[in-house]
Design a protein around this motif. Structure first.
Motif, PDB file in Angstrom:
ATOM      1  N   GLY A 244       0.821  -1.215   0.000  1.00  0.00           N
ATOM      2  CA  GLY A 244       0.000   0.000   0.000  1.00  0.00           C
ATOM      3  C   GLY A 244       0.849   1.258   0.000  1.00  0.00           C
ATOM      4  O   GLY A 244       2.031   1.241  -0.344  1.00  0.00           O
ATOM      5  N   LEU A 245       0.221   2.368   0.423  1.00  0.00           N
ATOM      6  CA  LEU A 245       0.883   3.675   0.411  1.00  0.00           C
ATOM      7  C   LEU A 245       2.114   3.671   1.314  1.00  0.00           C
ATOM      8  O   LEU A 245       3.180   4.172   0.962  1.00  0.00           O
ATOM      9  CB  LEU A 245      -0.118   4.756   0.871  1.00  0.00           C
ATOM     10  CG  LEU A 245       0.427   6.184   0.864  1.00  0.00           C
ATOM     11  CD1 LEU A 245       0.827   6.628  -0.545  1.00  0.00           C
ATOM     12  CD2 LEU A 245      -0.597   7.149   1.450  1.00  0.00           C
ATOM     13  N   MET A 246       1.921   3.064   2.491  1.00  0.00           N
ATOM     14  CA  MET A 246       3.029   2.975   3.443  1.00  0.00           C
ATOM     15  C   MET A 246       4.225   2.265   2.777  1.00  0.00           C
ATOM     16  O   MET A 246       5.372   2.669   2.943  1.00  0.00           O
ATOM     17  CB  MET A 246       2.530   2.185   4.670  1.00  0.00           C
ATOM     18  CG  MET A 246       3.601   1.689   5.577  1.00  0.00           C
ATOM     19  SD  MET A 246       4.351   3.060   6.443  1.00  0.00           S
ATOM     20  CE  MET A 246       5.803   2.238   7.073  1.00  0.00           C
ATOM     21  N   GLY A 247       3.925   1.231   2.001  1.00  0.00           N
ATOM     22  CA  GLY A 247       4.967   0.472   1.317  1.00  0.00           C
ATOM     23  C   GLY A 247       5.740   1.349   0.334  1.00  0.00           C
ATOM     24  O   GLY A 247       6.961   1.268   0.246  1.00  0.00           O
TER      25      GLY A 247
ATOM     26  N   VAL B  42       6.145   4.663   0.411  1.00  0.00           N
ATOM     27  CA  VAL B  42       6.994   5.626   1.139  1.00  0.00           C
ATOM     28  C   VAL B  42       8.210   4.892   1.697  1.00  0.00           C
ATOM     29  O   VAL B  42       9.351   5.350   1.587  1.00  0.00           O
ATOM     30  CB  VAL B  42       6.190   6.287   2.296  1.00  0.00           C
ATOM     31  CG1 VAL B  42       7.096   7.191   3.135  1.00  0.00           C
ATOM     32  CG2 VAL B  42       5.007   7.052   1.734  1.00  0.00           C
ATOM     33  N   TYR B  43       7.948   3.740   2.278  1.00  0.00           N
ATOM     34  CA  TYR B  43       9.016   2.973   2.911  1.00  0.00           C
ATOM     35  C   TYR B  43      10.078   2.569   1.888  1.00  0.00           C
ATOM     36  O   TYR B  43      11.274   2.619   2.161  1.00  0.00           O
ATOM     37  CB  TYR B  43       8.438   1.738   3.608  1.00  0.00           C
ATOM     38  CG  TYR B  43       9.503   0.881   4.234  1.00  0.00           C
ATOM     39  CD1 TYR B  43      10.174   1.306   5.378  1.00  0.00           C
ATOM     40  CD2 TYR B  43       9.864  -0.339   3.676  1.00  0.00           C
ATOM     41  CE1 TYR B  43      11.179   0.532   5.943  1.00  0.00           C
ATOM     42  CE2 TYR B  43      10.857  -1.120   4.228  1.00  0.00           C
ATOM     43  CZ  TYR B  43      11.503  -0.680   5.362  1.00  0.00           C
ATOM     44  OH  TYR B  43      12.497  -1.436   5.909  1.00  0.00           O
ATOM     45  N   ARG B  44       9.625   2.184   0.688  1.00  0.00           N
ATOM     46  CA  ARG B  44      10.578   1.731  -0.340  1.00  0.00           C
ATOM     47  C   ARG B  44      11.545   2.848  -0.748  1.00  0.00           C
ATOM     48  O   ARG B  44      12.711   2.599  -1.003  1.00  0.00           O
ATOM     49  CB  ARG B  44       9.838   1.168  -1.567  1.00  0.00           C
ATOM     50  CG  ARG B  44       9.668  -0.352  -1.460  1.00  0.00           C
ATOM     51  CD  ARG B  44       9.165  -0.961  -2.754  1.00  0.00           C
ATOM     52  NE  ARG B  44       7.796  -0.569  -3.018  1.00  0.00           N
ATOM     53  CZ  ARG B  44       6.736  -1.077  -2.392  1.00  0.00           C
ATOM     54  NH1 ARG B  44       6.895  -1.998  -1.457  1.00  0.00           N
ATOM     55  NH2 ARG B  44       5.527  -0.678  -2.688  1.00  0.00           N
ATOM     56  N   VAL B  45      11.041   4.085  -0.768  1.00  0.00           N
ATOM     57  CA  VAL B  45      11.933   5.213  -1.097  1.00  0.00           C
ATOM     58  C   VAL B  45      13.004   5.314  -0.015  1.00  0.00           C
ATOM     59  O   VAL B  45      14.203   5.444  -0.297  1.00  0.00           O
ATOM     60  CB  VAL B  45      11.141   6.542  -1.204  1.00  0.00           C
ATOM     61  CG1 VAL B  45      12.100   7.720  -1.360  1.00  0.00           C
ATOM     62  CG2 VAL B  45      10.158   6.475  -2.361  1.00  0.00           C
TER      63      VAL B  45
ATOM     64  N   MET C  52       3.562  -2.883  10.461  1.00  0.00           N
ATOM     65  CA  MET C  52       2.949  -2.860   9.120  1.00  0.00           C
ATOM     66  C   MET C  52       3.697  -3.690   8.081  1.00  0.00           C
ATOM     67  O   MET C  52       3.686  -3.385   6.885  1.00  0.00           O
ATOM     68  CB  MET C  52       2.806  -1.414   8.636  1.00  0.00           C
ATOM     69  CG  MET C  52       1.752  -0.654   9.419  1.00  0.00           C
ATOM     70  SD  MET C  52       1.661   1.069   8.988  1.00  0.00           S
ATOM     71  CE  MET C  52       3.058   1.734   9.877  1.00  0.00           C
ATOM     72  N   GLY C  53       4.399  -4.703   8.559  1.00  0.00           N
ATOM     73  CA  GLY C  53       5.069  -5.607   7.619  1.00  0.00           C
ATOM     74  C   GLY C  53       6.484  -5.196   7.257  1.00  0.00           C
ATOM     75  O   GLY C  53       7.129  -5.858   6.438  1.00  0.00           O
ATOM     76  N   ILE C  54       7.000  -4.113   7.873  1.00  0.00           N
ATOM     77  CA  ILE C  54       8.400  -3.733   7.610  1.00  0.00           C
ATOM     78  C   ILE C  54       9.305  -4.880   8.077  1.00  0.00           C
ATOM     79  O   ILE C  54      10.333  -5.173   7.493  1.00  0.00           O
ATOM     80  CB  ILE C  54       8.753  -2.408   8.336  1.00  0.00           C
ATOM     81  CG1 ILE C  54       8.004  -1.258   7.686  1.00  0.00           C
ATOM     82  CG2 ILE C  54      10.265  -2.150   8.318  1.00  0.00           C
ATOM     83  CD1 ILE C  54       8.187   0.076   8.374  1.00  0.00           C
ATOM     84  N   ALA C  55       8.885  -5.501   9.160  1.00  0.00           N
ATOM     85  CA  ALA C  55       9.577  -6.716   9.621  1.00  0.00           C
ATOM     86  C   ALA C  55       8.503  -7.744   9.977  1.00  0.00           C
ATOM     87  O   ALA C  55       7.302  -7.469   9.856  1.00  0.00           O
ATOM     88  CB  ALA C  55      10.461  -6.410  10.826  1.00  0.00           C
TER      89      ALA C  55
END
Ligand code: SAM
Length: 258
Positions: free
Chosen positions: A183-186, A188-191, A246-249
């Motif tokens: 999603g959106l969080m993903g 932002v996180y990928r950047v 949120m799935g970061i880990a």
């Protein structure tokens, strides 16, 4: 994430590695090169959330850690923070906790931290060992953990089989590692993970490769459902994945079948 190519991933593949042995050597050299700055970088780059993940993972195994005489192995222990989190939750001093890693420099720092922190050398042991060829007999441990180390193994299935081999029947494993939030969080996180983190990591460590390898290795790592299926094939009768932040880990949990 679930492309056929990704499902065939055997293990980590640092740049320039052509087979299992050269991949393992590259990983070993990489961690040895960043050992002096590893802790600082971990905390800075994760905004200290790494401490929460180690604690959450250790807490999940309270049932085992509070059993007198339990035997615990923390694989790919690095500088020992997961190992210390396990020690803190173990109620009985006779719970045996071993940290194992194949980078001598990382283990040295773990031992120094243990001596300086009051964990002492009596309650923790450090072993220089390759996770794919563990120097332990079958059925030795009640719990095997690994935090952010498993993803670096040159052969994931061999790693899972080795963990299952050293666990007793009914023993459990917990593999904490990075994931790819959606999603959106993903987005932002990928950047952050692909652009900002490698730049800061390279600046602070003074070493270029490892912080470009990190996002690449997470991207290559099998999707949770795929790894859970591979755990079952390797001898875990039950297996699951629980996302953190949120799935970061997230933690892969498995129980060795009877
Ligand atoms: C990212 S660090 C994680 C350290 C620590 N567990 C933590 O949470 O901070 C990965 C560690 O895995 C170790 N490692 C990678 N492959 C290994 C292998 N085949 N056998 C033993 N250790 C390995 C590296 O040497 C490194 O110390």
């Amino acid at each position: 994430m679930n492309s056929p190519d990704k499902q065939k991933v055997v293990g980590a593949a640092p740049a320039g590695a052509s087979d299992r042995d050269s991949a393992a050597r590259a990983v070993q050299e990489m961690f040895t090169s960043i050992a002096p700055r590893y802790d600082l970088l971990n905390h800075v780059l994760s905004f200290n959330v790494d401490r929460l993940w180690w604690w959450q993972t250790a807490r999940r195994f309270d049932g085992i850690l509070r059993r007198p005489g339990a035997r615990v192995l923390d694989l790919c222990c690095g500088t020992g923070d997961m190992t210390f989190a396990l020690r803190r939750r173990a109620r009985h001093p006779d719970v045996q906790i071993l940290g194992a890693d194949f980078s001598h420099a990382m283990l040295q720092r773990a031992a120094q931290k243990a001596n300086g922190s009051g964990h002492g050398t009596k309650t923790l042991r450090w072993v220089e060992a390759d996770a794919l060829r563990l120097p332990f007999p079958d059925g030795q441990f009640d719990l095997v953990t690994s935090a952010f180390g498993f993803r670096n193994l040159a052969d994931y299935d061999a790693g899972l089989r080795e963990i299952a081999r050293v666990l007793r029947r009914g023993g459990e494993c917990g593999i904490l590692d990075f994931g790819e939030p959606r999603g959106l969080m993903g987005k932002v996180y990928r950047v952050y993970f692909k652009k900002v983190l490698p730049a800061i990591g390279t600046l602070i460590s003074g070493v270029k490769g490892p912080y470009a390898y990190l996002p690449a290795s997470v991207e290559r790592f099998p999707a949770p459902e795929e790894l859970v299926a591979r755990m079952k094939q390797a001898g875990f009768g039950e297996a699951s994945w629980t996302p953190y932040t949120m799935g970061i880990a997230g933690v892969y949990w498995g129980k060795k079948g009877g």
